[in-house]
Design a protein around this motif. Sequence first.
Motif, PDB file in Angstrom:
ATOM      1  N   ASP A  52       0.936  -1.060   0.057  1.00 15.08           N
ATOM      2  CA  ASP A  52       0.095   0.056   0.089  1.00 15.08           C
ATOM      3  C   ASP A  52       0.925   1.349  -0.025  1.00 15.08           C
ATOM      4  O   ASP A  52       1.002   2.064   0.941  1.00 15.08           O
ATOM      5  N   VAL A  53       1.602   1.458  -1.029  1.00 17.25           N
ATOM      6  CA  VAL A  53       2.559   2.538  -1.372  1.00 17.25           C
ATOM      7  C   VAL A  53       1.972   3.508  -2.317  1.00 17.25           C
ATOM      8  O   VAL A  53       1.779   2.754  -3.330  1.00 17.25           O
ATOM      9  N   GLU A  54       1.968   4.705  -2.184  1.00 17.78           N
ATOM     10  CA  GLU A  54       1.439   5.748  -3.347  1.00 17.78           C
ATOM     11  C   GLU A  54       2.083   5.358  -4.563  1.00 17.78           C
ATOM     12  O   GLU A  54       3.482   5.363  -4.571  1.00 17.78           O
ATOM     13  N   GLY A  55       1.669   5.386  -5.465  1.00 15.76           N
ATOM     14  CA  GLY A  55       2.018   5.161  -6.963  1.00 15.76           C
ATOM     15  C   GLY A  55       2.207   3.714  -7.277  1.00 15.76           C
ATOM     16  O   GLY A  55       2.512   3.466  -8.371  1.00 15.76           O
ATOM     17  N   SER A  56       2.037   2.599  -6.277  1.00 14.80           N
ATOM     18  CA  SER A  56       2.155   1.330  -6.645  1.00 14.80           C
ATOM     19  C   SER A  56       1.092   0.480  -6.031  1.00 14.80           C
ATOM     20  O   SER A  56       1.359  -0.715  -5.816  1.00 14.80           O
ATOM     21  N   VAL A  57      -0.027   1.031  -5.631  1.00 10.14           N
ATOM     22  CA  VAL A  57      -1.180   0.302  -4.973  1.00 10.14           C
ATOM     23  C   VAL A  57      -1.658  -0.638  -6.140  1.00 10.14           C
ATOM     24  O   VAL A  57      -1.558  -0.264  -7.234  1.00 10.14           O
ATOM     25  N   PRO A  58      -1.696  -2.132  -5.684  1.00 10.93           N
ATOM     26  CA  PRO A  58      -2.509  -2.890  -6.746  1.00 10.93           C
ATOM     27  C   PRO A  58      -3.651  -2.269  -7.323  1.00 10.93           C
ATOM     28  O   PRO A  58      -4.525  -1.775  -6.815  1.00 10.93           O
ATOM     29  N   GLU A  59      -3.612  -2.696  -8.736  1.00 16.08           N
ATOM     30  CA  GLU A  59      -4.818  -2.026  -9.612  1.00 16.08           C
ATOM     31  C   GLU A  59      -6.115  -2.360  -8.827  1.00 16.08           C
ATOM     32  O   GLU A  59      -6.990  -1.580  -8.759  1.00 16.08           O
ATOM     33  N   ALA A  60      -6.603  -3.405  -8.448  1.00 17.41           N
ATOM     34  CA  ALA A  60      -7.629  -4.035  -7.980  1.00 17.41           C
ATOM     35  C   ALA A  60      -8.033  -3.385  -6.610  1.00 17.41           C
ATOM     36  O   ALA A  60      -9.079  -2.683  -6.434  1.00 17.41           O
ATOM     37  N   ALA A  61      -7.164  -3.175  -5.605  1.00 18.73           N
ATOM     38  CA  ALA A  61      -7.450  -2.281  -4.477  1.00 18.73           C
ATOM     39  C   ALA A  61      -7.315  -0.617  -4.859  1.00 18.73           C
ATOM     40  O   ALA A  61      -8.272   0.033  -4.326  1.00 18.73           O
ATOM     41  N   ALA A  62      -6.741  -0.323  -5.855  1.00 14.24           N
ATOM     42  CA  ALA A  62      -6.978   1.092  -6.314  1.00 14.24           C
ATOM     43  C   ALA A  62      -8.405   1.282  -6.898  1.00 14.24           C
ATOM     44  O   ALA A  62      -8.876   2.569  -6.744  1.00 14.24           O
ATOM     45  N   ARG A  63      -8.657   0.252  -7.732  1.00 14.23           N
ATOM     46  CA  ARG A  63     -10.131   0.501  -8.309  1.00 14.23           C
ATOM     47  C   ARG A  63     -11.143   0.633  -7.200  1.00 14.23           C
ATOM     48  O   ARG A  63     -12.142   1.362  -7.087  1.00 14.23           O
ATOM     49  N   LEU A  64     -10.993  -0.297  -6.083  1.00 18.69           N
ATOM     50  CA  LEU A  64     -11.918  -0.292  -4.999  1.00 18.69           C
ATOM     51  C   LEU A  64     -12.113   0.973  -4.198  1.00 18.69           C
ATOM     52  O   LEU A  64     -13.085   1.496  -4.023  1.00 18.69           O
ATOM     53  N   ARG A  65     -10.827   1.686  -4.059  1.00 17.23           N
ATOM     54  CA  ARG A  65     -10.882   2.810  -3.445  1.00 17.23           C
ATOM     55  C   ARG A  65     -11.377   3.901  -4.234  1.00 17.23           C
ATOM     56  O   ARG A  65     -12.274   4.858  -3.643  1.00 17.23           O
ATOM     57  N   ALA A  66     -11.022   4.056  -5.607  1.00 17.77           N
ATOM     58  CA  ALA A  66     -11.689   5.023  -6.456  1.00 17.77           C
ATOM     59  C   ALA A  66     -13.212   4.881  -6.504  1.00 17.77           C
ATOM     60  O   ALA A  66     -13.923   5.730  -6.441  1.00 17.77           O
ATOM     61  N   THR A  67     -13.461   3.697  -6.554  1.00 13.95           N
ATOM     62  CA  THR A  67     -15.096   3.535  -6.722  1.00 13.95           C
ATOM     63  C   THR A  67     -15.819   3.921  -5.303  1.00 13.95           C
ATOM     64  O   THR A  67     -16.803   4.679  -5.610  1.00 13.95           O
ATOM     65  N   GLY A  69     -14.446   6.093  -3.262  1.00 14.69           N
ATOM     66  CA  GLY A  69     -14.708   7.483  -3.109  1.00 14.69           C
ATOM     67  C   GLY A  69     -15.473   8.304  -3.831  1.00 14.69           C
ATOM     68  O   GLY A  69     -15.662   9.520  -3.481  1.00 14.69           O
ATOM     69  N   GLN A  70     -16.428   7.700  -4.646  1.00 13.53           N
ATOM     70  CA  GLN A  70     -17.352   8.325  -5.515  1.00 13.53           C
ATOM     71  C   GLN A  70     -18.688   8.338  -5.142  1.00 13.53           C
ATOM     72  O   GLN A  70     -19.630   8.723  -5.520  1.00 13.53           O
ATOM     73  N   VAL A  71     -18.988   7.373  -4.013  1.00 13.43           N
ATOM     74  CA  VAL A  71     -20.194   7.191  -3.283  1.00 13.43           C
ATOM     75  C   VAL A  71     -20.518   7.908  -1.955  1.00 13.43           C
ATOM     76  O   VAL A  71     -19.645   8.434  -1.352  1.00 13.43           O
ATOM     77  N   ASP A  94     -10.385  -3.212   5.278  1.00  9.90           N
ATOM     78  CA  ASP A  94      -8.762  -2.724   5.522  1.00  9.90           C
ATOM     79  C   ASP A  94      -8.607  -1.840   4.681  1.00  9.90           C
ATOM     80  O   ASP A  94      -7.907  -0.762   4.636  1.00  9.90           O
ATOM     81  N   TRP A  95      -8.663  -2.262   3.119  1.00  8.31           N
ATOM     82  CA  TRP A  95      -8.148  -1.331   2.120  1.00  8.31           C
ATOM     83  C   TRP A  95      -8.855   0.261   2.134  1.00  8.31           C
ATOM     84  O   TRP A  95      -8.350   1.011   1.874  1.00  8.31           O
ATOM     85  N   LEU A  96     -10.124  -0.013   2.463  1.00  4.88           N
ATOM     86  CA  LEU A  96     -11.015   1.482   2.322  1.00  4.88           C
ATOM     87  C   LEU A  96     -10.640   2.301   3.569  1.00  4.88           C
ATOM     88  O   LEU A  96     -10.964   3.554   3.847  1.00  4.88           O
ATOM     89  N   SER A  97     -10.023   1.781   4.501  1.00  3.84           N
ATOM     90  CA  SER A  97      -9.849   2.298   5.789  1.00  3.84           C
ATOM     91  C   SER A  97      -8.447   3.278   5.598  1.00  3.84           C
ATOM     92  O   SER A  97      -8.153   4.176   6.458  1.00  3.84           O
ATOM     93  N   ARG A  98      -7.752   2.881   4.664  1.00  5.07           N
ATOM     94  CA  ARG A  98      -6.370   3.820   4.574  1.00  5.07           C
ATOM     95  C   ARG A  98      -6.597   4.610   3.368  1.00  5.07           C
ATOM     96  O   ARG A  98      -7.164   4.180   2.483  1.00  5.07           O
ATOM     97  N   PRO A  99      -5.669   5.837   3.469  1.00  4.05           N
ATOM     98  CA  PRO A  99      -4.908   6.134   4.269  1.00  4.05           C
ATOM     99  C   PRO A  99      -5.481   6.415   5.737  1.00  4.05           C
ATOM    100  O   PRO A  99      -6.579   6.899   5.517  1.00  4.05           O
ATOM    101  N   TYR A 100      -4.862   6.148   6.848  1.00  6.15           N
ATOM    102  CA  TYR A 100      -5.601   6.302   8.051  1.00  6.15           C
ATOM    103  C   TYR A 100      -6.067   7.688   8.310  1.00  6.15           C
ATOM    104  O   TYR A 100      -5.436   8.675   8.169  1.00  6.15           O
ATOM    105  N   GLY A 103      -9.289   7.650   4.538  1.00  2.00           N
ATOM    106  CA  GLY A 103      -9.871   6.418   3.586  1.00  2.00           C
ATOM    107  C   GLY A 103     -11.383   6.585   2.960  1.00  2.00           C
ATOM    108  O   GLY A 103     -11.829   7.510   3.570  1.00  2.00           O
ATOM    109  N   ALA A 104     -11.596   5.933   2.069  1.00  2.00           N
ATOM    110  CA  ALA A 104     -12.676   6.103   1.140  1.00  2.00           C
ATOM    111  C   ALA A 104     -13.901   5.918   2.184  1.00  2.00           C
ATOM    112  O   ALA A 104     -15.007   6.489   1.733  1.00  2.00           O
ATOM    113  N   ILE A 105     -13.818   4.951   3.135  1.00  2.00           N
ATOM    114  CA  ILE A 105     -15.021   4.776   3.943  1.00  2.00           C
ATOM    115  C   ILE A 105     -15.229   5.722   5.167  1.00  2.00           C
ATOM    116  O   ILE A 105     -16.127   5.870   5.782  1.00  2.00           O
TER     117      ILE A 105
END
Length: 185
Positions: A52-67, A69-71, A94-100, A103-105
């Motif tokens: 979970d490092v800026e610029g290299s977050v796995p695509e599937a996790a980044a897509r979850l966070r981006a989605t 973030g829009q709701v 857990d993914w949506l809770s970060r960055p502490y 996070g998107a949640i």
Amino acid sequence: MSVRILALVGSLRAGSHNRQLAETAVKHAPAGVEITLYEGLAEVPFYNEDIDVEGSVPEAAARLRATAGQVDGFLLFSPEYNGTMPAVLKNAIDWLSRPYGAGAISGKPVAVVGTAFGQYGGVWAQDDARKAAGVAGASVLEDVKFSIPGSVTRFADTHPSDDNEVVAGLTEVIQQLSQATPAAA
């Protein structure tokens, strides 16, 4: 403008009764509420700060966070696996809770519902999902609950969308969740 809710399902099984509940929520969302059933939780890797490092977050996790973030809010559907919530749902939280703290949640309303085979409908798992979402920073609607017991027999020949009691219960949860969103204010 519609209230946008993201549905996350804790079961990956194609015929999952919880997935069917989510499909029912999408189908019967009241006017002014748009529910999106998230696809792709199976591809999200287990949370690990090392990846979970800026610029290299796995695509599937980044897509979850981006989605996410829009709701405006979240509707979680949790079966009960060995007395608690499934790992896939906990991992999404857990993914949506970060960055502490950002996070998107964070700060968004969350309601948790579900069905399970047992006599209580998965309430332990749903309580655990509420706890995890709250610790992750969500605004959990603690009193908004809908647990359906006996899923294997109740939905053996009937899709939840054809069960009037289920449709009414989900509609009530969705209305309460949508009213708790900033978009409804």
